[in-house]
Design a protein around this motif. Structure first.
Motif, mmCIF file in Angstrom:
data_model
loop_
_atom_site.group_PDB
_atom_site.id
_atom_site.type_symbol
_atom_site.label_atom_id
_atom_site.label_comp_id
_atom_site.label_asym_id
_atom_site.label_seq_id
_atom_site.Cartn_x
_atom_site.Cartn_y
_atom_site.Cartn_z
ATOM 1 N N GLY A 1 13.597 7.156 6.505
ATOM 2 C CA GLY A 1 13.243 5.877 5.905
ATOM 3 C C GLY A 1 13.448 4.731 6.864
ATOM 4 N N TYR B 1 10.975 7.677 3.127
ATOM 5 C CA TYR B 1 9.937 8.643 3.459
ATOM 6 C C TYR B 1 10.128 9.947 2.695
ATOM 7 C CZ TYR B 1 9.543 5.566 7.581
ATOM 8 O OH TYR B 1 9.426 4.492 8.431
ATOM 9 N N ASP C 1 14.974 2.016 11.647
ATOM 10 C CA ASP C 1 14.792 3.332 11.034
ATOM 11 C C ASP C 1 16.120 3.922 10.590
ATOM 12 O OD1 ASP C 1 12.023 3.428 11.298
ATOM 13 O OD2 ASP C 1 12.118 4.340 13.281
#
Length: 183
Positions: A19, A36, A92
């Motif tokens: 993510g 994600y 990230d």
């Protein structure tokens, strides 16, 4: 993901990006997260995150998280100020690969498929189509984005095991497909 050593000495290839922290939320140190994972709140099952920093991956702990609208918000442990939380944005999020839940036989994480060589056995001949550069979700089914190969083209191949996907051999690093190389 880089293969550099992070600040803890852990190899970053042991991490999986799951993510991204996108922006601050409120004034008490909460941040918005784009996950994600599928479903998106699965990212909350991990409390020990790694955050991409200027010098590699840095450990990050969260102590709260919840759904908010169509997304997620989390609270970073020890961060109770909006300005401090802003320092974590646009970075990230990763977790250790060995903490990912085990999958059933024949199931794969996207990160396992990315980078694999794709060989087509269409029409009885073998054709090198390139490597999986990324996976994408289209709604109907997932799609492999394959680049390179004999003709250096980009192809979008539906990820449909039993239909177009013949075999996935992680040890050999090869996905065998039934796909017309002209398409």
């Amino acid at each position: 993901m880089a293969l550099d050593l992070d600040s803890s000495g852990s190899k970053s290839d042991e991490l999986v990006t799951v993510g991204r922290i996108t922006s601050v939320y409120g004034v008490r140190g909460w941040v918005k997260v784009h996950s994600y994972t599928e479903p998106m709140d699965n990212i909350l099952q991990f409390s020990d995150w790694w955050l991409q920093g200027p010098n590699g991956w840095e450990p990050l702990q969260i102590d709260g998280g919840k759904g908010h609208g169509k997304g997620l918000v989390v609270h970073i442990k020890g961060v109770d100020d909006r300005d401090l939380a802003a320092r974590f944005c646009q970075r990230d999020i990763a977790v250790r690969r060995d903490l990912m839940p085990a999958l059933d036989e024949g199931e794969f994480y996207w990160h396992q498929l990315e980078g694999l060589r794709v060989i087509s056995r269409f029409g009885g001949a073998e054709h090198d189509l390139g490597t999986v550069t990324r996976m994408m979700e289209t709604g109907a089914n997932d799609v492999m984005v394959v680049r390179g190969g004999e003709d250096r083209r980009e192809r979008l191949i539906p990820y449909l095991p039993g239909e177009f996907i013949i075999d996935i051999d992680l040890d050999a690093g090869v996905i065998t497909v039934d796909w017309d190389p002209e398409f």
